[in-house]
Each structure stands twice: as structure tokens, then as C-alpha cells.
Design a protein around this motif. Structure first.
Motif, PDB file in Angstrom:
ATOM      1  N   VAL A 148       2.731   2.157   9.672  1.00  0.00           N
ATOM      2  CA  VAL A 148       1.979   3.397   9.862  1.00  0.00           C
ATOM      3  C   VAL A 148       0.838   3.401   8.847  1.00  0.00           C
ATOM      4  CG1 VAL A 148       2.044   5.907   9.875  1.00  0.00           C
ATOM      5  CG2 VAL A 148       4.031   4.608  10.660  1.00  0.00           C
ATOM      6  N   SER A 149      -0.368   3.079   9.309  1.00  0.00           N
ATOM      7  CA  SER A 149      -1.555   3.101   8.461  1.00  0.00           C
ATOM      8  C   SER A 149      -2.777   2.990   9.349  1.00  0.00           C
ATOM      9  CB  SER A 149      -1.537   1.969   7.424  1.00  0.00           C
ATOM     10  OG  SER A 149      -1.803   0.728   8.026  1.00  0.00           O
ATOM     11  N   GLU A 150      -3.929   3.267   8.793  1.00  0.00           N
ATOM     12  CA  GLU A 150      -5.160   3.262   9.578  1.00  0.00           C
ATOM     13  C   GLU A 150      -5.722   1.853   9.738  1.00  0.00           C
ATOM     14  OE1 GLU A 150      -7.855   5.893   7.661  1.00  0.00           O
ATOM     15  OE2 GLU A 150      -6.785   7.713   8.270  1.00  0.00           O
ATOM     16  N   VAL A 151      -6.476   1.665  10.813  1.00  0.00           N
ATOM     17  CA  VAL A 151      -7.147   0.399  11.056  1.00  0.00           C
ATOM     18  C   VAL A 151      -8.288   0.229  10.056  1.00  0.00           C
ATOM     19  CG1 VAL A 151      -8.479  -0.951  12.716  1.00  0.00           C
ATOM     20  CG2 VAL A 151      -6.579   0.457  13.499  1.00  0.00           C
ATOM     21  N   THR A 152      -8.393  -0.954   9.454  1.00  0.00           N
ATOM     22  CA  THR A 152      -9.501  -1.241   8.546  1.00  0.00           C
ATOM     23  C   THR A 152     -10.405  -2.342   9.085  1.00  0.00           C
ATOM     24  OG1 THR A 152      -8.121  -2.801   7.297  1.00  0.00           O
ATOM     25  CG2 THR A 152      -8.220  -0.521   6.509  1.00  0.00           C
ATOM     26  N   THR A 153      -9.840  -3.269   9.862  1.00  0.00           N
ATOM     27  CA  THR A 153     -10.591  -4.377  10.443  1.00  0.00           C
ATOM     28  C   THR A 153     -10.151  -4.554  11.882  1.00  0.00           C
ATOM     29  OG1 THR A 153     -10.681  -5.506   8.320  1.00  0.00           O
ATOM     30  CG2 THR A 153     -11.196  -6.822  10.254  1.00  0.00           C
ATOM     31  N   THR A 154     -11.106  -4.810  12.754  1.00  0.00           N
ATOM     32  CA  THR A 154     -10.768  -5.023  14.155  1.00  0.00           C
ATOM     33  C   THR A 154     -10.672  -6.513  14.446  1.00  0.00           C
ATOM     34  OG1 THR A 154     -11.851  -2.991  14.839  1.00  0.00           O
ATOM     35  CG2 THR A 154     -11.456  -4.628  16.541  1.00  0.00           C
TER      36      THR A 154
END
Length: 535
Positions: A361-367
Motif C-alpha cells: 500500500v503506497s503511491e506510484v512513483t515511477t511508471t
């Protein structure tokens, strides 16, 4: 700040089926940003080229793009204007016109669920593919859509202006995508200015003598949902299945790929799957990764519980060599047979239940786009052909040809148009093509979906991607999800006509061609299209 914003998005549990596919062609038109900068490309996924929208103050008075659509056995044109910002909302204005000599039945063409049920215009959605969000039309306190043209049942020969109100994006957002049934517009400008009149200019005089049309009034909006998009992808022939949103990612690693039967020792060929899983974890902000082992129901509960714990420990040990434990601490556990993905009623289902799940559970930083690796799996379930020549299916009295001449990149995503042609002379023969999509979802049996395009999957090598989707609501123990694509494929197509179905998918890494595939699911007839170029 968005007014009346509703955000829904807990990540569901991934359920794998065999990989499948879909794709697109699109014509370009241009539009300008409100700051007067150089024109940005606006590419409708089917339709005609429109003139560039001026960067002068009257830019909102000219359509940003046009699309040619088919409805009720007739052709019509949708002219979409720049989105007009009004405090916490934006107003979409679209003119529908036709050359038909009689009124055109629109039926459910633009209908779609917003929160509690179908809404006219609910299928007209705004999209931010960078933020991975979809904007649904605003509703008033009675649950009705706010805006002109609220009853989109038919189109008379004089045309119709349609308006819908949505939550406004952040001030830094200068354009949004617009998804219509039959086409996707990449960048429709968001402008400040007056909301356009609710009627077509040609109809204004006639309307003045009758009951005047109601203008789109953002003040009437009680809710304007903005929902996170989720994605499901399957790499290495289904060995690595990833279900993710902007807030959470779940990676399911197939137990049969990782381990031999009844063993907790990682096989040598499991390394690629572990590498792919680590890459997906590193795309996100640091956080604790839950590593949970699962088994099928063969054997007793105690031994299955112990085996699942041992397998979780083995995967965590391999991940610890690839991830920084200070940033991504690993917590292991085993559930045995207690939390199956699907009922243990067949060998195939038991194979799906044997897995190790990683959740962060964490935000996207790199796609990171899906790796296009491996060989395309064999396919003998239905007709095949190239995307340009198509696949032909006889269904009842109709002969359908499915084609996808090309696919189009939009950022890290793919926009895909499937062209369906009725190769016969039948007119007013009913609705179709009903064989295109069935009632199926990779999320499992406890999910309700419309008769839509979720069964069409895009493949590159042994990897597959499915349309983005978003959760509408809960109905007891059942979740209702919609795809970022067509919401209803039961559309009238007369002999000789071609209708376009559009959907938006996660992209592939460096893929120059893709494959589109429809596998068996309830109500669908499988086919495969290969060698579809990506531009």
C-alpha cells in the motif's frame, strides 16, 4: 479542490484467466491550450479531422475535435467543444448531428452507470491518464444528470446539443481525455469562459417559441464522481499477475511457476517472475510488503498452512536480494487453503489458488510498462487473422468481420479501436454484435460488469493487458465495476455498416506490434488478431 468529489478504489483480488486482446486506429486533429502555447495533438480514435482550435479568447466557440459515430443504423457526427471551467466544475458541450432524413434512435448509446444505476450520458467520461482517474457526469439531488440533452434517446434531423457537468481537475491541468462510445480524444482543452448555450444555434429560434432548454448549471450538482483507475496485467504467460491502483499494488506469483509440487524450494526458472515482481514493487513509494502464501485444498489443513508459510518465506528471501529491506521491509504469512481466489472445483481453479501474493500500500512513483517477453501462446479457440484483414464470425443471421488496423500510444497507455463490420444486407434486423463480449471479469465471480469489452485483451509475446477499470459501487457482497471502454456492445449495425468499439489499456514496453484476443467467456465467440502496429 474538487467540489462534490467521490473517490472509490480499494484494489480487488486478481483472478487470472487465459490471456486475450484488443486494439485501435485513429485520425488526428488539433486543439490549443488556453495559455496560447503551441497546439497540442488531439487524436480522436475514429472520425474526421477537425480544424485547429484557435488560441484566441473565442476558442471555446469552436469544436476541439469531431468523431463519426454509428447509431440506430445511421451515421452521425459528434463535435466536442473545449471543456469550460466553472469554479469547482467543468462543462462538456457536444453537438450531435446527422445527414439521415429521419430521426435516429440512439437507444442506450451514451448511457452508463454513475453511482446507483444507468444515467443518460453516463458513458461520456473525462479521463486523466497521467493521474489515472476517470470523471463521471455530475448528478443532482434526485440522481439525474445535470445539463442539456438529458434524454438521449433519439436524434432528430435538426441535431442536438448535449451538455454534462463534471468535477474540475486541478488548476494545473490544461486538458483532459474524452471517452465516447466509438472514440477517444486525447487532449480536449480546459478553458475559462462562458458556458455555451444549451441549444444548437440553428435551433435557438425554434426553441425560443417553445419551452426553452435548460442550461447546464453546475450549482445543481450534488455529486460528481472522480474515481481511480485500476489495471490488471499478466506477464510471463500468467506467471506474474498485477492488480494495481494509484494507492495499492497486488502481485500474484503462480505457485506452479515458483515451486515443484509440495515443495517450498524455488525453481531455477522462477527468477524471471521474482525479478518482474520486484520491478513492480520498486515502482512505488517505500512501504511494508506483505508476502502471503496460498495453496489449493489438496491435503490436510495443517500441512497446507505450513507449506504456504514456507513458500512465503522462500519468496521473501529471494525478494530481499532484489529490494532494499530498509525501504521495503517484508512481512510473511501463510493462509493455506483458507483464502482461495476461486472455488477448488477443477484442476484449473486449483492451479490459480496455488500462489504467493505480494501486497504494498503506497503511491506510484515511477511508471513501468508491462514487459513484452516470451512467445505468443497458441490459439485454436476461434478464427484468426491479421489486424488489417480481420477475423470473420458467423453468428445467427449475421456475418461479422472484426478488424484492428493499428493501436495508438497515449503516454504510458494504449487506445484501441475495434472495427466491427456487418458483411450482409440485413437492415433493421436487431442489435449486435452480441458475440463480442460476455459477462466475465478477471476480478472473479463476486463482481458485476455490464456486457462490455473486458473480455478483449491485448497481448505482446506472453504478456497481456486488460482495459483499465473503476469501481462504481458495492451491492451487498458484490462489487460493480466498469471498464474504461464501451459499456454496451449490443448496438444496432445494419448490413454494410461498421461500428467502432473503443477501450483504453496499460501500455507495453517497446512493443512495435500487438495481438488482440477474445477467449471463451459466457456469451462471447473467440477470435485472435495479430500483427497490429503500434504508433
Amino acid at each position: 479542490m474538487r467540489g462534490n468529489q467521490v473517490v472509490s478504489g480499494a484494489v480487488g483480488v486478481a483472478l487470472v484467466v487465459l490471456v486475450m486482446g484488443l486494439a485501435v486506429p485513429l485520425a488526428a486533429c488539433t486543439a490549443s491550450h488556453p495559455d496560447g502555447a503551441a497546439s497540442a495533438s488531439v487524436s480522436p480514435s475514429s472520425g474526421t479531422e477537425s480544424e485547429p482550435a484557435s488560441s484566441e479568447p473565442d476558442a471555446a466557440a469552436s469544436p476541439a475535435a469531431t468523431l463519426d459515430l454509428v447509431a440506430g443504423g445511421a451515421e452521425l457526427q459528434a463535435a466536442v467543444y473545449p471543456l469550460t471551467r466553472s469554479d469547482d466544475h467543468v462543462v462538456l458541450t457536444m453537438d450531435l448531428t446527422t445527414d439521415a432524413t429521419e430521426d435516429v434512435t440512439l437507444s442506450r448509446l451514451f448511457s452508463g452507470e454513475v453511482t446507483d444505476g444507468p444515467v443518460e450520458g453516463g458513458g461520456i467520461r473525462l479521463v486523466d491518464l497521467t493521474a489515472k482517474e476517470v470523471y463521471l457526469p455530475g448528478l443532482d439531488a434526485q440522481g439525474d444528470p445535470v445539463g442539456a440533452g438529458e434524454r438521449l434517446f433519439s436524434l432528430d434531423t435538426g441535431g442536438l446539443r448535449v451538455q454534462r457537468v463534471y468535477a474540475a481537475p486541478g488548476a494545473s491541468v490544461t486538458s483532459l481525455g474524452v471517452l465516447l462510445p466509438g472514440g477517444y480524444l486525447d487532449e480536449v482543452p480546459v478553458l475559462d469562459g462562458e458556458i455555451p448555450a444549451p441549444t444548437l444555434p440553428a435551433a435557438a429560434e425554434e426553441e425560443a417559441e417553445a419551452e426553452p432548454a435548460q442550461a447546464a448549471d453546475p450549482a445543481q450538482v450534488a455529486e460528481a464522481p472522480v474515481l481511480p483507475l485500476e489495471s490488471f496485467t499478466a506477464e510471463l504467460d500468467g506467471a506474474v499477475q498485477v492488480l494495481e491502483s494509484t494507492e495499492e499494488v497486488t502481485v500474484n506469483l503462480g505457485g506452479d511457476v515458483l515451486f515443484d509440487s509440495s515443495s517450498a524450494e524455488l525453481r531455477s526458472d522462477a527468477q524471471k517472475a521474482i525479478d518482474a515482481a520486484a520491478r513492480r514493487i520498486e515502482d512505488r513509494a517505500p512501504g511494508t510488503v506483505a508476502v502471503v502464501g496460498h495453496t489449493d485444498d489438496v491435503g490436510d489443513d495443517a500441512s497446507n498452512k505450513k507449506l504456504s508459510e514456507q513458500r512465503a518465506d522462500a519468496v521473501a528471501g529471494a525478494l530481499a536480494e532484489r529490494l532494499d529491506p530498509a525501504e521495503y521491509p517484508l512481512e510473511t504469512s501463510g493462509k493455506g487453503e483458507s483464502e482461495p481466489l476461486v472455488a477448488n472445483t477443477s484442476d484449473q481453479n486449483r492451479q490459480l489458488n496455488r500462489r504467493v501474493a505480494l501486497t504494498l500500500v503506497s503511491e506510484v512513483t515511477t511508471t513501468t510498462e508491462v514487459a513484452a517477453e516470451g512467445e505468443l501462446p497458441p490459439f485454436d479457440d476461434g478464427p484468426t487473422g491479421t489486424g488489417a484483414e480481420g477475423a470473420v464470425i458467423e453468428s445467427g443471421i449475421r456475418t461479422w468481420r472484426f478488424t484492428v488496423p493499428e493501436a495508438r500510444r497515449v503516454g504510458d497507455s494504449l487506445v484501441l479501436d475495434l472495427h466491427v463490420t456487418a458483411e450482409d444486407d440485413e437492415v433493421d434486423s436487431g442489435f449486435g454484435p452480441g458475440n463480442l463480449a460476455g459477462y466475465w471479469s478477471y476480478r472473479g465471480d463476486d463482481v458485476t460488469v455490464p456486457k462490455n469489452m473486458l473480455g478483449l485483451t491485448v497481448l505482446s509475446g506472453a504478456s497481456a493487458v486488460y482495459p483499465y477499470d473503476y469501481k462504481i459501487r458495492d451491492e451487498g457482497d458484490t462489487e460493480v465495476w466498469n471498464p474504461l471502454g464501451e459499456l454496451d456492445t449490443l448496438r444496432q449495425v445494419d448490413g454494410g455498416e461498421t461500428v467502432t468499439f473503443t477501450a483504453v489499456y496499460p501500455g507495453f514496453e517497446d512493443a512495435e506490434t500487438i495481438t488482440v484476443q477474445l477467449n471463451h467467456n459466457l456469451g462471447a465467440e473467440p477470435f485472435r488478431l495479430t500483427d497490429i502496429p503500434v504508433r
